[in-house]
Scaffold this motif. Structure first.
Motif, PDB file in Angstrom:
ATOM      1  N   UNK A 195      -4.298  28.972  14.089  1.00  0.00           N
ATOM      2  CA  UNK A 195      -5.570  29.485  14.595  1.00  0.00           C
ATOM      3  C   UNK A 195      -5.366  30.890  15.150  1.00  0.00           C
ATOM      4  N   UNK A 196      -6.460  31.614  15.221  1.00  0.00           N
ATOM      5  CA  UNK A 196      -6.417  32.972  15.757  1.00  0.00           C
ATOM      6  C   UNK A 196      -7.742  33.257  16.447  1.00  0.00           C
ATOM      7  N   UNK A 197      -7.655  33.634  17.711  1.00  0.00           N
ATOM      8  CA  UNK A 197      -8.836  34.041  18.463  1.00  0.00           C
ATOM      9  C   UNK A 197      -8.591  35.428  19.017  1.00  0.00           C
ATOM     10  N   UNK A 198      -9.552  35.945  19.740  1.00  0.00           N
ATOM     11  CA  UNK A 198      -9.401  37.278  20.322  1.00  0.00           C
ATOM     12  C   UNK A 198      -8.314  37.232  21.388  1.00  0.00           C
ATOM     13  N   UNK A 199      -7.231  37.908  21.137  1.00  0.00           N
ATOM     14  CA  UNK A 199      -6.132  37.984  22.093  1.00  0.00           C
ATOM     15  C   UNK A 199      -5.178  36.815  22.077  1.00  0.00           C
ATOM     16  N   UNK A 200      -5.350  35.877  21.152  1.00  0.00           N
ATOM     17  CA  UNK A 200      -4.464  34.709  21.120  1.00  0.00           C
ATOM     18  C   UNK A 200      -4.374  34.153  19.708  1.00  0.00           C
ATOM     19  N   UNK A 201      -3.179  33.711  19.331  1.00  0.00           N
ATOM     20  CA  UNK A 201      -2.994  33.026  18.062  1.00  0.00           C
ATOM     21  C   UNK A 201      -1.819  32.069  18.171  1.00  0.00           C
TER      22      UNK A 201
END
Length: 265
Positions: A210-216
């Motif tokens: 998964x990949x989100x804004x500022x984190x993966x």
């Protein structure tokens, strides 16, 4: 004449909050909860009336305070929105001032031959009470509206195996397209406390990047045959999904304990 500073601050806080809410409702601008801080700043500004300082009571300084109150409250700031908000705030202030001054004529004698003085103004508390009613009603209406919007995206989820069946609430996250890359199955993220008795062997586990804004990173998931969902005014529907465990609490108010990707629906 006896002046109660605490009453002046409270009354001006209510008036400033009322004017700010009217301003943003008229312009249909979104505002932060810091609107209460803006109302406090406006209320504290009234204390300058007790000091003989021409700069602090000058029109330019008053406009600067109004601009500061607007900037603190607005969610998105630009020059045009700030100017429109300040002008609307000032116009609303003049209208309210004119109305309250007009009401004062009902309780005080006026003669063109003498100076006008306000000796009795009990209707002031009625006006302040109406402002309080408007402020509370607006907050209640906004809260109900927000809850109604959220409830439209809340689904009942039933997860079963040979040992246990759990029922949880899941929020449909329309911006979430999380899928297992090999099977292309959509994922449901569930708080891990609800999945303690749903153990699976390592060979049956899926790894979902998964990949989100500022984190993966990667989520561990597993597949269960008996998963059903049901929305408002809908029948239960069997879905083919991958269940992923989540360490974090998904809702502070415990309104839901799972997140549904849009592929589930």
């Amino acid at each position: 004449m006896i002046v109660y500073v605490d009453m002046i601050l409270i009354e001006n806080f209510i008036v400033n909050l009322f004017l700010l809410l009217i301003t943003f409702k008229v312009l249909r601008y979104r505002y932060y909860k810091s609107i209460y801080l803006s109302a406090i700043i406006g209320s504290l500004y009234t204390l300058v009336l007790f000091y003989d300082n021409k700069v602090l009571v000058s029109i330019p300084f008053k406009i600067m305070v109004a601009i500061l109150m607007i900037i603190i409250s607005l969610k998105s700031i630009n020059v045009l929105k700030t100017i429109k908000s300040v002008l609307s705030f000032i116009i609303s202030s003049f209208i309210l001032c004119g109305l309250t001054f007009s009401f004062s004529f009902l309780e005080n004698y006026y003669s063109i031959f003498n100076s006008y003085s306000i000796n009795n103004y009990s209707i002031k508390y009625l006006i302040i009470a109406l402002m309080c009613f408007y402020i509370v009603s607006l907050r209640v209406a906004d809260y109900i509206k927000d809850r109604a919007k959220v409830s439209n995206f809340i689904y009942d989820i039933e997860v079963s195996n040979e040992k246990k069946t759990i029922f949880i609430k899941g929020l449909l996250d329309t911006g979430n397209a999380l899928t297992e890359p090999v099977t292309n199955l959509p994922c449901i993220i569930v708080e891990k406390d609800f999945l303690e008795e749903f153990s699976t062997k390592n060979s049956e586990e899926f790894t979902i990047p998964f990949k989100t804004i500022g984190e993966e990173g990667n989520l561990k998931g597993f597949k269960i045959k008996d998963v059903k969902i049901r929305g408002a005014d809908m029948e239960w529907k069997i879905v083919d999904v991958v269940i992923c465990k989540c360490k974090n609490k998904l809702s502070k108010e415990n309104e839901f304990n799972a997140l549904l990707s849009r592929g589930v629906i």
